[in-house]
Design an enzyme around this catalytic site. Structure first.
Site, short mmCIF file in Angstrom:
data_model
loop_
_atom_site.label_atom_id
_atom_site.label_comp_id
_atom_site.label_asym_id
_atom_site.label_seq_id
_atom_site.Cartn_x
_atom_site.Cartn_y
_atom_site.Cartn_z
N GLY A 165 -8.00 26.82 130.36
CA GLY A 165 -7.32 27.66 129.38
C GLY A 165 -7.77 29.11 129.50
O GLY A 165 -8.29 29.53 130.54
N LEU A 166 -7.59 29.87 128.45
CA LEU A 166 -8.00 31.27 128.46
C LEU A 166 -9.46 31.34 128.04
O LEU A 166 -9.81 31.59 126.90
CB LEU A 166 -7.11 32.10 127.52
N HIS A 167 -10.35 31.07 128.99
CA HIS A 167 -11.79 31.02 128.75
C HIS A 167 -12.40 32.42 128.87
O HIS A 167 -11.70 33.38 129.20
CB HIS A 167 -12.45 30.05 129.73
N ALA A 168 -13.69 32.54 128.61
CA ALA A 168 -14.36 33.84 128.54
C ALA A 168 -14.22 34.64 129.84
O ALA A 168 -13.93 35.84 129.81
CB ALA A 168 -15.83 33.65 128.19
N ALA A 187 -10.62 35.80 130.23
CA ALA A 187 -10.34 36.82 129.22
C ALA A 187 -10.94 38.16 129.65
O ALA A 187 -10.29 39.21 129.51
CB ALA A 187 -10.88 36.39 127.86
#
Length: 82
Positions: A12-15, A18
């Site tokens: 997913g949109l992980h750190a 991002a």
């Protein structure tokens, strides 16, 4: 200008992703937002992006305004669709 994308990272949109998205967006003098489930977040805000907790396979919309809007959206799309 708006474009819709699917998050293809299995995490997913992980750190890390991002941070890359924020870095790419910050290169452009445009107002750029990510829309997910009726929430609108400034793409240049890492905390804002991470607060969405977007999982793999979800659709998001990226919208930008300014002279380099299309270029900015294309760079972000490249990252989100890896």
């Amino acid at each position: 200008m708006k474009k819709s994308f699917v998050i293809k990272s299995t995490s997913g949109l992980h750190a890390s992703l991002a941070a890359k998205v924020v870095q790419a967006a910050s290169k452009y003098a445009v107002d750029i937002n990510l829309i997910y489930k009726d929430k609108v977040i400034d793409v240049k805000s890492i905390l804002g992006l991470m607060s969405l907790a977007i999982p793999y396979g979800e659709n998001v919309v990226v919208e930008a305004e300014g002279d380099q809007a299309e270029q900015a959206i294309d760079d972000i799309a490249t990252l989100l669709q890896k």
